[in-house]
Motif scaffolding. Structure first.
Motif, PDB file in Angstrom:
ATOM      1  N   GLY A  81      16.340 -58.452  26.468  1.00 55.43           N
ATOM      2  CA  GLY A  81      15.796 -57.490  25.523  1.00 55.43           C
ATOM      3  C   GLY A  81      15.463 -56.169  26.192  1.00 55.43           C
ATOM      4  O   GLY A  81      14.564 -55.446  25.764  1.00 55.43           O
ATOM      5  N   VAL A  82      16.195 -55.854  27.267  1.00 48.05           N
ATOM      6  CA  VAL A  82      15.923 -54.627  28.024  1.00 48.05           C
ATOM      7  C   VAL A  82      16.578 -53.437  27.332  1.00 48.05           C
ATOM      8  O   VAL A  82      17.719 -53.525  26.876  1.00 48.05           O
ATOM      9  N   LEU A  83      15.855 -52.332  27.270  1.00 45.87           N
ATOM     10  CA  LEU A  83      16.424 -51.110  26.718  1.00 45.87           C
ATOM     11  C   LEU A  83      17.600 -50.677  27.596  1.00 45.87           C
ATOM     12  O   LEU A  83      17.473 -50.541  28.810  1.00 45.87           O
ATOM     13  N   THR A  84      18.754 -50.488  26.986  1.00 50.87           N
ATOM     14  CA  THR A  84      19.943 -50.119  27.757  1.00 50.87           C
ATOM     15  C   THR A  84      19.974 -48.615  28.013  1.00 50.87           C
ATOM     16  O   THR A  84      19.167 -47.856  27.478  1.00 50.87           O
ATOM     17  N   HIS A  85      20.963 -48.210  28.828  1.00 48.80           N
ATOM     18  CA  HIS A  85      21.143 -46.774  29.077  1.00 48.80           C
ATOM     19  C   HIS A  85      21.425 -46.052  27.764  1.00 48.80           C
ATOM     20  O   HIS A  85      20.928 -44.942  27.527  1.00 48.80           O
ATOM     21  N   ALA A  86      22.214 -46.691  26.925  1.00 55.34           N
ATOM     22  CA  ALA A  86      22.511 -46.087  25.625  1.00 55.34           C
ATOM     23  C   ALA A  86      21.248 -46.005  24.772  1.00 55.34           C
ATOM     24  O   ALA A  86      21.030 -45.021  24.059  1.00 55.34           O
ATOM     25  N   GLY A  87      20.387 -47.043  24.849  1.00 48.95           N
ATOM     26  CA  GLY A  87      19.144 -47.029  24.087  1.00 48.95           C
ATOM     27  C   GLY A  87      18.223 -45.904  24.520  1.00 48.95           C
ATOM     28  O   GLY A  87      17.579 -45.249  23.684  1.00 48.95           O
ATOM     29  N   ARG A  88      18.150 -45.688  25.829  1.00 49.73           N
ATOM     30  CA  ARG A  88      17.322 -44.581  26.316  1.00 49.73           C
ATOM     31  C   ARG A  88      17.854 -43.245  25.826  1.00 49.73           C
ATOM     32  O   ARG A  88      17.093 -42.362  25.433  1.00 49.73           O
ATOM     33  N   LYS A  89      19.179 -43.113  25.858  1.00 44.06           N
ATOM     34  CA  LYS A  89      19.764 -41.849  25.403  1.00 44.06           C
ATOM     35  C   LYS A  89      19.560 -41.665  23.902  1.00 44.06           C
ATOM     36  O   LYS A  89      19.278 -40.558  23.436  1.00 44.06           O
TER      37      LYS A  89
END
Length: 745
Positions: A498-506
């Motif tokens: 359930g880790v925020l991905t690089h895409a999620g951060r962007k």
């Protein structure tokens, strides 16, 4: 030394005994020029040569003296001169020694009852001296029995050392941010690899106080006057906001009555009429965290006017009281300024703003969901081992019927230590069916151990463990003669992923930037402008889930036009509020009821009438297909087929994985190792596509875990409850697979 060209015996002589760099600074010049304009003072600037080389007996005499310490300044000589000539001192000289030692500053503030952050001292007589009263752990330090948890601030005792460190907890990613005097457009740097405190000297350690990303600087001119300004705090991203002419951007703020009283007390406590200090506004209270001595406001003509008028009154009260009350009706340097009517007209134009004078924005509230995340996964197992049951009792305060939640680095390390003792050194074989349950239990322990060991340390906020007691037995109580109960079995649930991905951060960052541009058009200066315009009351709250906290930090980064990594932004701006989800306490009951209903429908093969008969069964609200139970084996077969295909693709990443048989144990679920074996697909992430930085090694670990979750090889049964997690899992994995297959081909 420098004298004014026009002298008169009736004038009051003002001596400026400071280093030339300070005496001729633009800010000091603004004040001195205004004092000259009154026509009542003769100003004598001593100069570096006189101050450093000449004996005090040869220093020029004066009626009033401005003298303050700066780098290289001989404070003791200035004290000797003041004792010899006895001029009126704007700032007391003896008390300036206190300002050079932060320990003495805090002691003085405490003595005067001025609020300061909670702190502890580590004193060393020489560099790297070992002090036995300092204990350092992963997420806290303990000094003489006082524990200070991260995030905390480390300040050198030496007031001339401006290298201040902030250490972050492992739950926020860990690391350290170094604050320093501005160098170009930088005022701090984040160092993710630094986790241990310094040992070169003596330090003050104090709890970090969240201030909403701003610092408040207060400037006094006598005990009755205080001017305050807000600037972007260096703890956020370390980028100095500058105006078109290169000056640091600051905005005036109003002080509360309590803060005005604090300003008066600081001024009196240190005997410094002209004084600057730092104010922390945190959780509805204000604290003094540093006192700087002589300080001037930068680029405020109103302040220069006020300061010159107040200093004039101080000097004349001391040396010419018959003149002090006769302040000119018009300040001499303002005679050539525009008429008041013209000024009012300009102010009216400025105040009208975009929406006119009749409207005022009072509040903006945004509610957001977290960004793209990796699949959430879990391991469930029965725990009957004494060490695990003792661990549960340790962290649920000894309550036999309460569950324990383990999230912190210390708690997870205790669990890892216990798990390492329980995992068999040699992998048991599968000689007989009677040992099958023991083998399965051992494999789950290995899986728990692998997840806990991932990355080499407990950094981040994506692993947590629940220990729920399920069986009890009577046991004698240690502190009494009676009997109590003690748990004999518990359900251990490890949740990870359930880790925020690089895409999620962007996604979150872009949303914040878009939100700012849409809601506050033209507000290009980010944090400070928002604080100034909207009453210095920007607040960001998050639940305690890691992906939600990181989404909030990324959104704040875009909203406030910040730079750098998310950890300092998270700690500085985001308030974790676990009570946000308190209204969902009964959700688990409804979820269990829904699971039981679905199980009854699928396993008992009861016929259901779709809510929308005309729609395909997979459409929301269409109900279940009539052959749901028959579809589960097909689902298991499909998952195994995909796993086999991914296993083949793993050959390039990890050759040994392709040689394993399908019934062998899972490889360690090491996300850190898997991520390090592939390069981030920056172009896809920039285009807003799902995270493409994960490789086939990590994909295989997830698919094999899914295969074991939905089908029990030992019992030959489909596990219906695990199939409920498939929709979100498959959505993420299919999108990721599309990216990974494209990268591979």
């Amino acid at each position: 030394m420098t004298y004014d060209n026009t002298t008169s015996c009736s004038k009051t002589i003002l001596g400026v005994c400071v280093m030339e760099k300070k005496a001729f600074s633009p800010f000091m010049t603004q004040i001195l020029d205004r004092l000259r304009a009154f026509g009542e003072f003769e100003i004598c600037i001593f100069g570096d040569k006189v101050i450093l080389d000449d004996p005090v007996e040869k220093w020029p005499t004066c009626d009033c003296l401005i003298a303050f310490y700066s780098s290289g300044y001989p404070l003791e000589k200035a004290e000797a001169y003041a004792a010899l000539r006895k001029p009126y001192l704007v700032n007391e000289l003896k008390l300036q020694h206190l300002l050079r030692d932060r320990r003495k500053v805090y002691a003085r503030l405490q003595e005067c009852g001025i609020p300061i952050p909670s702190y502890a001292l580590v004193n060393r007589e020489y560099p790297y001296q070992n002090v036995d009263y300092l204990v350092e752990e992963e997420d806290y330090i303990e000094i003489q029995g006082k524990r200070i948890c991260k995030p905390f601030v480390e300040k050198p005792a030496d007031g001339d050392n401006h290298r201040v460190m902030i250490y972050y907890p492992s739950s926020a990613g860990g690391g350290m941010k170094e604050l320093f005097r501005k160098v170009g457009n930088r005022s701090s740097e984040f160092r993710p690899e630094v986790r241990r405190v310094r040992r070169e000297s003596s330090y003050i350690y104090e709890e970090f106080m969240p201030t909403g990303g701003t610092d408040v600087k207060v400037y006094t001119v006598g005990p009755e006057y205080a001017h305050a300004e807000a600037r972007k705090s260096p703890v956020v991203d370390g980028v100095v906001m500058r105006s078109a002419d290169g000056k640091e951007v600051r905005y005036p703020v109003l002080l509360t009555p309590g803060e005005k009283q604090m300003a008066r007390e600081v001024c009196v406590a240190f005997g410094q009429a002209v004084c600057g200090f730092d104010l922390l506004r945190s959780q509805g209270r204000s604290y003094v965290c540093d006192v700087n001595g002589w300080s001037f406001v930068k680029n405020s003509h109103k302040y220069y006017d006020d300061a010159a008028s107040l200093l004039r009154k101080m000097f004349l009260d001391a040396k010419a009281p018959h003149l002090s009350s006769t302040l000119p009706p018009c300040l001499p340097w303002k005679c050539s300024e525009p008429a008041q009517g013209e000024i009012s007209k300009r102010r009216s134009c400025v105040m009208s703003g975009t929406f006119g004078q009749s409207e005022e924005l009072r509040c903006v509230i945004a509610v957001l969901r977290h960004g793209d995340r990796t699949p959430k996964q879990k391991v469930k197992m029965k725990a009957t081992e004494e060490c695990l049951l003792n661990l549960m009792l340790k962290y649920n305060c000894g309550r036999s019927r309460s569950e324990a939640k383990l999230k912190s680095a210390v708690q997870l390390q205790d669990l890892l230590d216990a798990t390492r003792m329980l995992v068999p050194r040699a992998r048991p074989g599968r000689e007989s069916d009677s040992e099958a349950e023991d083998v399965e239990h051992a494999e789950k322990l290995r899986h728990v151990k692998a997840v806990l060991e991932e990355g080499g340390h407990f950094s981040g906020i994506y692993r947590k463990v629940q220990l729920k007691p399920t069986k009890w037995a009577k046991a004698p109580q240690e502190d009494s003669e009676g009997e109590g109960e003690r748990p004999t079995e518990a359900l251990m649930v490890l949740k990870y992923g359930g880790v925020l991905t690089h895409a999620g951060r962007k996604q979150a960052e872009e949303l914040g930037r878009s939100f700012r541009n849409s809601m506050y058009p033209g507000e290009g200066t980010g944090l400070l402008r928002l604080h100034s315009t909207y009453r210095h009351d920007l607040k960001i709250y998050s639940s305690d889930e890691g992906r939600v906290q990181m989404s909030a930090a990324a959104f704040a980064k875009g909203l406030l036009d910040l730079e750098g990594q998310l950890t300092p932004i998270l700690v500085s701006l985001v308030s974790k509020d676990s009570s946000m989800l308190d209204g969902l306490d009964t959700a688990s009951i409804q979820m269990e009821e829904a699971k039981a209903r679905l199980y009854d429908l699928i396993v008992a093969q009861k016929q259901t009438t779709p809510a929308r008969p005309e729609a395909p069964w997979m459409v929301d609200g269409a109900g279940l297909p009539p052959n749901a139970l028959a579809l589960l084996p097909r689902l298991v077969k499909l998952v195994k087929k995909v796993t086999a295909q991914v296993k083949i693709l793993c050959r390039d990443e990890e050759e040994r994985l392709a040689e394993r048989t399908s019934d062998e144990a899972l490889p360690p679920y090491d996300q850190a190792t898997a991520l390090s074996k592939t390069n981030m697909d920056v172009d896809r992430i920039a285009a807003g596509l799902p995270c493409g930085s994960e490789g086939f090694l990590l994909m295989l670990a997830r698919w094999r875990k899914l295969e074991r979750d939905i089908y029990n090889e030992r019992k030959g049964q489909c596990i219906f409850t695990s199939a409920l997690i498939l929709p979100k899992f498959l959505m993420y994995m299919i999108l990721q697979s599309m990216i990974s297959f494209t990268m591979h081909t």
